[in-house]
Structures are given as C-alpha cells and as structure tokens.
Design a protein around this motif. Structure first.
Motif, PDB file in Angstrom:
ATOM      1  N   ASN A 288       3.677  -0.497   2.657  1.00 19.08           N
ATOM      2  CA  ASN A 288       2.348  -1.056   2.971  1.00 19.08           C
ATOM      3  C   ASN A 288       1.486  -0.116   3.783  1.00 19.08           C
ATOM      4  OD1 ASN A 288       3.036  -3.497   1.741  1.00 19.08           O
ATOM      5  ND2 ASN A 288       3.942  -4.272   3.605  1.00 19.08           N
ATOM      6  N   ALA A 289       0.161  -0.278   3.620  1.00 13.61           N
ATOM      7  CA  ALA A 289      -0.811   0.416   4.457  1.00 13.61           C
ATOM      8  C   ALA A 289      -2.007  -0.508   4.625  1.00 13.61           C
ATOM      9  CB  ALA A 289      -1.230   1.735   3.812  1.00 13.61           C
ATOM     10  N   TRP A 290      -2.673  -0.426   5.779  1.00 11.11           N
ATOM     11  CA  TRP A 290      -3.825  -1.281   6.081  1.00 11.11           C
ATOM     12  C   TRP A 290      -5.048  -0.387   6.296  1.00 11.11           C
ATOM     13  CZ3 TRP A 290      -2.992  -6.542   6.005  1.00 11.11           C
ATOM     14  CH2 TRP A 290      -1.654  -6.947   6.002  1.00 11.11           C
ATOM     15  N   LEU A 291      -6.132  -0.700   5.595  1.00 14.58           N
ATOM     16  CA  LEU A 291      -7.340   0.112   5.655  1.00 14.58           C
ATOM     17  C   LEU A 291      -8.486  -0.707   6.244  1.00 14.58           C
ATOM     18  CD1 LEU A 291      -7.143   1.822   2.135  1.00 14.58           C
ATOM     19  CD2 LEU A 291      -6.198   2.619   4.308  1.00 14.58           C
ATOM     20  N   SER A 292      -9.144  -0.136   7.246  1.00 18.58           N
ATOM     21  CA  SER A 292     -10.242  -0.830   7.928  1.00 18.58           C
ATOM     22  C   SER A 292     -11.587  -0.330   7.431  1.00 18.58           C
ATOM     23  CB  SER A 292     -10.151  -0.600   9.441  1.00 18.58           C
ATOM     24  OG  SER A 292      -8.913  -1.053   9.942  1.00 18.58           O
ATOM     25  N   GLY A 293     -12.543  -1.242   7.393  1.00 18.92           N
ATOM     26  CA  GLY A 293     -13.878  -0.893   6.933  1.00 18.92           C
ATOM     27  C   GLY A 293     -14.563   0.115   7.828  1.00 18.92           C
ATOM     28  N   TYR A 294     -14.282   0.075   9.132  1.00 13.35           N
ATOM     29  CA  TYR A 294     -14.941   1.010  10.054  1.00 13.35           C
ATOM     30  C   TYR A 294     -14.349   2.415   9.965  1.00 13.35           C
ATOM     31  CZ  TYR A 294     -10.921   0.272  13.136  1.00 13.35           C
ATOM     32  OH  TYR A 294      -9.656   0.201  13.648  1.00 13.35           O
ATOM     33  N   ASN A 296     -13.592   3.969   7.019  1.00 16.35           N
ATOM     34  CA  ASN A 296     -14.024   4.653   5.807  1.00 16.35           C
ATOM     35  C   ASN A 296     -15.103   3.848   5.114  1.00 16.35           C
ATOM     36  OD1 ASN A 296     -14.008   5.611   2.942  1.00 16.35           O
ATOM     37  ND2 ASN A 296     -12.375   6.932   3.717  1.00 16.35           N
ATOM     38  N   PRO A 297     -16.212   4.486   4.742  1.00 15.34           N
ATOM     39  CA  PRO A 297     -17.303   3.756   4.091  1.00 15.34           C
ATOM     40  C   PRO A 297     -16.897   3.182   2.735  1.00 15.34           C
ATOM     41  CG  PRO A 297     -17.685   6.135   4.037  1.00 15.34           C
ATOM     42  CD  PRO A 297     -16.546   5.903   4.966  1.00 15.34           C
ATOM     43  N   VAL A 298     -15.921   3.793   2.070  1.00 16.22           N
ATOM     44  CA  VAL A 298     -15.452   3.264   0.781  1.00 16.22           C
ATOM     45  C   VAL A 298     -14.831   1.891   0.972  1.00 16.22           C
ATOM     46  CG1 VAL A 298     -13.832   3.613  -1.118  1.00 16.22           C
ATOM     47  CG2 VAL A 298     -15.092   5.559  -0.195  1.00 16.22           C
ATOM     48  N   VAL A 299     -14.007   1.746   2.013  1.00 16.15           N
ATOM     49  CA  VAL A 299     -13.378   0.454   2.304  1.00 16.15           C
ATOM     50  C   VAL A 299     -14.431  -0.574   2.663  1.00 16.15           C
ATOM     51  CG1 VAL A 299     -11.704  -0.751   3.771  1.00 16.15           C
ATOM     52  CG2 VAL A 299     -11.271   1.609   3.059  1.00 16.15           C
ATOM     53  N   SER A 300     -15.430  -0.147   3.402  1.00 15.96           N
ATOM     54  CA  SER A 300     -16.519  -1.043   3.779  1.00 15.96           C
ATOM     55  C   SER A 300     -17.261  -1.564   2.544  1.00 15.96           C
ATOM     56  CB  SER A 300     -17.493  -0.321   4.716  1.00 15.96           C
ATOM     57  OG  SER A 300     -18.560  -1.168   5.078  1.00 15.96           O
ATOM     58  N   MET A 304     -17.661  -5.462   1.051  1.00 17.06           N
ATOM     59  CA  MET A 304     -18.939  -6.081   0.716  1.00 17.06           C
ATOM     60  C   MET A 304     -18.970  -6.595  -0.727  1.00 17.06           C
ATOM     61  SD  MET A 304     -20.871  -6.329   3.333  1.00 17.06           S
ATOM     62  CE  MET A 304     -19.311  -6.744   4.140  1.00 17.06           C
ATOM     63  N   ARG A 305     -18.322  -5.868  -1.613  1.00 16.31           N
ATOM     64  CA  ARG A 305     -18.252  -6.327  -3.009  1.00 16.31           C
ATOM     65  C   ARG A 305     -17.478  -7.654  -3.096  1.00 16.31           C
ATOM     66  NH1 ARG A 305     -17.075  -0.972  -6.812  1.00 16.31           N
ATOM     67  NH2 ARG A 305     -18.812   0.294  -6.046  1.00 16.31           N
ATOM     68  N   GLU A 319      -7.536  -6.888   7.322  1.00 12.68           N
ATOM     69  CA  GLU A 319      -7.839  -5.580   6.766  1.00 12.68           C
ATOM     70  C   GLU A 319      -7.341  -5.488   5.324  1.00 12.68           C
ATOM     71  OE1 GLU A 319      -9.728  -4.069   8.449  1.00 12.68           O
ATOM     72  OE2 GLU A 319      -9.285  -4.111  10.574  1.00 12.68           O
ATOM     73  N   LEU A 320      -7.948  -4.585   4.572  1.00 12.40           N
ATOM     74  CA  LEU A 320      -7.535  -4.383   3.190  1.00 12.40           C
ATOM     75  C   LEU A 320      -6.111  -3.802   3.180  1.00 12.40           C
ATOM     76  CD1 LEU A 320      -8.690  -4.518   0.230  1.00 12.40           C
ATOM     77  CD2 LEU A 320      -9.131  -2.069   0.474  1.00 12.40           C
ATOM     78  N   GLN A 321      -5.206  -4.494   2.519  1.00 15.83           N
ATOM     79  CA  GLN A 321      -3.815  -4.040   2.444  1.00 15.83           C
ATOM     80  C   GLN A 321      -3.584  -3.320   1.117  1.00 15.83           C
ATOM     81  OE1 GLN A 321      -0.605  -6.676   1.305  1.00 15.83           O
ATOM     82  NE2 GLN A 321       0.495  -6.182   3.187  1.00 15.83           N
ATOM     83  N   VAL A 322      -2.955  -2.156   1.180  1.00 12.53           N
ATOM     84  CA  VAL A 322      -2.605  -1.398  -0.014  1.00 12.53           C
ATOM     85  C   VAL A 322      -1.094  -1.333  -0.109  1.00 12.53           C
ATOM     86  CG1 VAL A 322      -2.776   0.808  -1.231  1.00 12.53           C
ATOM     87  CG2 VAL A 322      -4.713  -0.033   0.107  1.00 12.53           C
ATOM     88  N   ALA A 323      -0.558  -1.625  -1.278  1.00 10.24           N
ATOM     89  CA  ALA A 323       0.894  -1.631  -1.457  1.00 10.24           C
ATOM     90  C   ALA A 323       1.268  -0.940  -2.753  1.00 10.24           C
ATOM     91  CB  ALA A 323       1.433  -3.062  -1.453  1.00 10.24           C
ATOM     92  N   ASN A 324       2.444  -0.336  -2.728  1.00 11.11           N
ATOM     93  CA  ASN A 324       2.988   0.322  -3.921  1.00 11.11           C
ATOM     94  C   ASN A 324       4.349  -0.266  -4.242  1.00 11.11           C
ATOM     95  OD1 ASN A 324       4.929   3.096  -4.559  1.00 11.11           O
ATOM     96  ND2 ASN A 324       3.359   2.450  -6.007  1.00 11.11           N
ATOM     97  N   TYR A 325       4.534  -0.634  -5.488  1.00 11.69           N
ATOM     98  CA  TYR A 325       5.829  -1.115  -5.970  1.00 11.69           C
ATOM     99  C   TYR A 325       6.424  -0.039  -6.859  1.00 11.69           C
ATOM    100  CZ  TYR A 325       4.071  -5.762  -4.617  1.00 11.69           C
ATOM    101  OH  TYR A 325       3.574  -6.833  -3.932  1.00 11.69           O
ATOM    102  N   GLY A 326       7.540   0.543  -6.422  1.00 11.19           N
ATOM    103  CA  GLY A 326       8.187   1.588  -7.207  1.00 11.19           C
ATOM    104  C   GLY A 326       9.200   1.006  -8.165  1.00 11.19           C
ATOM    105  N   VAL A 327      10.260   1.747  -8.427  1.00 15.83           N
ATOM    106  CA  VAL A 327      11.281   1.335  -9.387  1.00 15.83           C
ATOM    107  C   VAL A 327      11.894   0.006  -8.964  1.00 15.83           C
ATOM    108  CG1 VAL A 327      13.464   1.958 -10.455  1.00 15.83           C
ATOM    109  CG2 VAL A 327      11.807   3.732  -9.906  1.00 15.83           C
TER     110      VAL A 327
END
Length: 439
Positions: A288-294, A296-300, A304-305, A319-327
């Motif tokens: 897991n990783a958590w991305l904040s709007g402040y 990076n403008p892309v996350v912001s 908004m979308r 915050e926006l959570q990013v996750a990767n599922y491997g094998v």
C-alpha cells in the motif's frame, strides 16, 4: 432500496497510471534484471575458463609432439645443445608457469558479483509464499495440476512449464503446512511426469513416500497401503515404508474387528484421520501507499474529479490509496464501512463513517483479479482507465450489508488499483438523510 455499482470510464493522469514506487511486482521485475546480470557474469566466467583451457590445450599439443619425437631417440635428441637447453628451461620454468595457469581461479569476478547480488535474493519465506499463492490460485479458479504444470493459463504471454521437481517442491510446501490435500495433488502430478519418462533429480521413491502419507492423513487407508507397496517394490529396504506397511495393515485389521463387533453408530468411528479437503489460506498480498492532494497537483486533480462525478465532498475523505496485487494477490471479503460493533473504527479521523467508495483500475489484468460482490452476485473485471463507485451507507446512515466485496486473486499479470474512501462529514446537504432507515 436501490443498491448499485457505477462503473465509469475515466482517463487517469499518466503519472498515476504508471506509478514509480517500489512494490512486490517491482521487486520481482528488479529480480529479472538481477538474474540477467548474473547470467552475463556467468557467461564471462565460462569464456574465461574456455580461454584458459584453450591455452592449456595448445601447450599440451605442442609438448605432445615434442616428447613423441624426443622419446624415439632420447640420446640423439638431448645430444643437440639447443634441445638440452630447452628441456632444462621447460622443466625448470615453463611447467611452473603452466601449473600457475591451471591453478588460476577464473571465477573471482563471477563469485564477487554473485555475492553482491545475493543480498537482493528472495529467501525461503518468499519461495514458500510464492508456492502458497500458486496453490491459492489453483483452488480459486478450479485449476487442475496438469493445466498449471503445462502452463495452460488464460492470457499468458510467456508460457512456462513445471518440472517434476517443481511439482515435488509444491507438494512439500503443502506438506509442511499439513495441507495434505494439495500434497496429494502435486505429488501425484510429479509421479505422473516421472512415469511419462521425464528426466529429473528426484526419484519415484521420494514422491511415493510423501504421497502415501498424505493420502493416509486424509483417511484413504486402502490407497495409502497400495502406494506404500508400490514404493517397496522400488526400494524393498526403505525403513519408513516398511514400518508404515505394518502399521497400515494393523490399522486395517483393527478396523475390521471393530466393524464386526460395534453397533451401527460406533462403527462409523474411524481410527484413521478424516479427510481435510482444501486448506484455507488467507495470506495478505497487498503493498500500500497513500497519496495526498497537497503533495502533488495530479492527486489533487484526481480528488476534484471524484468530487465532481459523485457530488460528494472529498475534503473529509481519506487520502488516495494505491495498491498493487502481485502473483496470487487477493483481498478477502470485507466491508468498507464500520459496523455497529466497531463504533470507534474511524473515531480518530472525526469524519464519521465511510459513506462511499471510489475504486480506480490502473492496469489491465491478463487473467483473474475481479472485484466481486457476493451478496448481489456482481463482479467487475479490471480494465485500465475505468472506475467503480458505490455507496456503503444508506442515506439514513445505516450500513448497506450488500456491499460486502472482495478482490479475487490475480491469476496472470499484476493489478494496480487506487481507491478513495469518502466519509459522512460534509455530505449533510449533498446527500441528506431520509425518513426511512433503509433508504
């Protein structure tokens, strides 16, 4: 009550569609490059050894011709002063040089590189985890061992086969976990491949040793006895098999006596273990990783979308959570909202319960990886650039238990997702309460 999933096609910013942080799948791709580097180093070592042997071979051929001539007329040969000098020189100097060449270790460069790279190698735990993931995929998608062994999986780009030794190792992993169901399946697959004539470092005796015990542990005493006898045909002196044979025959004789004398309800009791069936394995497989709007403008812009499309306030969202599922990566069935027996689940956030979930699919998946909602019989297959949205709570604030969902294991490929959990606070006028509890 209307329960729905909204599937939306949405273009993700390129920087989020190809995340650059380190993940389990990233580690594995790094290992591919590490192995390629080692192969290059190994080939350099082989070339160095071949050059060394070529020098030794040429020297041997030259001396072979010379000594063949000299031994025909030794006195006449050494009677020539030049030959006498060169004989002294060869034996005093050149043979020592040859000795140094023979003793020269050409592997230093390769061993040094291997030692450096070894710190990045997977360990026993990683290998066992990969094996368990394969067993999980086998059960989830109802795949037989022969299909997996031959690499006949849907959506594969690079077909790969399992050797009898690979199948044996999978069976051993299951055996170590007391998962005799999978032990039997994979030992039988290894045995089939050996019976078909595959050349392997393992032998049938070793396979039958594991297989007979796994079958016994599942309650099939007749089959266990048959396999043990087959093992003893190959190795009559096998100590454990001889002991098991006597024990199995004793148990069978004892059961016959019990069945004759016991009542109907007592005769159902067996002294052999009961069949366990498929083992349950709930290994976590997410990074897991958590991305904040402040940050990076892309996350912001993404936030908004989501706000524009849902009509909900994202200022109180997580915050926006990013996750990767491997094998074999999966996530067990769960609810996103806190139930009544979890009143303090989001207390520290101070934003109330999770009112809704937004889930981005950031990559295509070759096979598997669907998001499933078992309560309503719905499944959503990952497609890059799409998103799924659903409400976790009714407008009244009560939890919607039909939103229970899970991420099925990735069968082939890998899966990138990002999700946004929106909370109750800030939605009072955007999604007002109704008078009905279930609306």
């Amino acid at each position: 009550m209307i329960w729905y999933i909204l599937i939306i096609g949405i273009l993700l910013p390129q920087s989020l569609a190809h995340p650059g942080f380190f993940t389990s799948i990233g580690q594995m791709t790094d290992l591919i490059h590490t192995e390629k580097d080692l192969v290059t180093s190994l080939k350099d070592y082989i070339k160095a050894e071949e050059d060394k042997l070529e020098q030794i071979k040429k020297w041997a051929e030259k001396l072979d011709r010379l000594t063949s001539t000299a031994t025909k007329d030794p006195e006449g040969f050494v009677g020539h002063p030049v030959n006498a000098f060169k004989l002294m020189k060869r034996l005093n100097t050149e043979w020592s040089e040859l000795e140094n060449l023979v003793l020269k270790d050409m592997s230093d460069g390769f061993i040094s590189n291997l030692t450096i790279q070894r710190q990045y190698f997977p360990n026993d735990e990683d290998q066992v985890g990969a094996a368990k993931a394969l067993l999980r995929l086998q059960d989830t998608y109802n795949l037989d061992t022969d299909t997996i062994s031959k690499g006949n999986l849907p959506g594969v780009k690079h077909k790969s086969f399992l050797t009898a030794e690979d199948c044996f190792e999978l069976g051993k992993v299951a055996y170590t976990e007391a998962d005799y169901y999978h032990t039997e399946l994979w030992m039988e697959q290894a045995l089939r491949q050996l019976d078909e004539g595959e050349i392997s470092t393992i032998d049938k005796v070793s396979v039958l040793d594991y297989l007979s015990y796994a079958v016994y542990q599942q309650g099939d005493l007749d089959k266990a006895l048959l396999l043990t006898k087959k093992l003893l045909e190959l190795d009559p002196e096998h100590q454990r098999a001889n002991g098991n044979l006597k024990y199995f025959e004793y148990i069978m004789a004892k059961e016959k006596d019990v069945n004759k004398s016991a009542s109907d309800d007592q005769s159902d009791q067996k002294t052999t273990p009961k069949k366990k069936g498929v083992a349950v394995d709930y290994l976590p497989e997410r990074q897991n990783a958590w991305l904040s709007g402040y940050e990076n403008p892309v996350v912001s812009r993404i936030n908004m979308r989501i706000q524009d499309l849902t009509g909900l306030d994202v200022s109180t969202a997580e915050e926006l959570q990013v996750a990767n599922y491997g094998v074999g990566g999966q996530y067990e069935p769960h609810f996103d909202f806190a139930r009544k027996d979890e009143p303090d689940a989001f207390k520290e956030l101070g934003t109330g319960n999770r009112i809704a979930t937004w889930l981005f699919y950031m990559s295509d998946v070759s096979a598997g990886g669907a998001t499933v909602f078992p309560e309503v019989g719905a499944s959503v297959w990952p497609k890059k650039g799409t998103a799924v949205f659903w409400y976790n709570l009714f407008a009244s604030g009560e939890g919607d238990y039909s939103t229970r969902h899970a991420a099925c294991p990735v069968l082939v490929g890998n899966k990138w997702v990002s999700n946004k959990w929106l909370h109750e606070r800030g939605q009072e006028f955007r999604r007002p309460c109704t008078l009905s509890e279930l609306e």
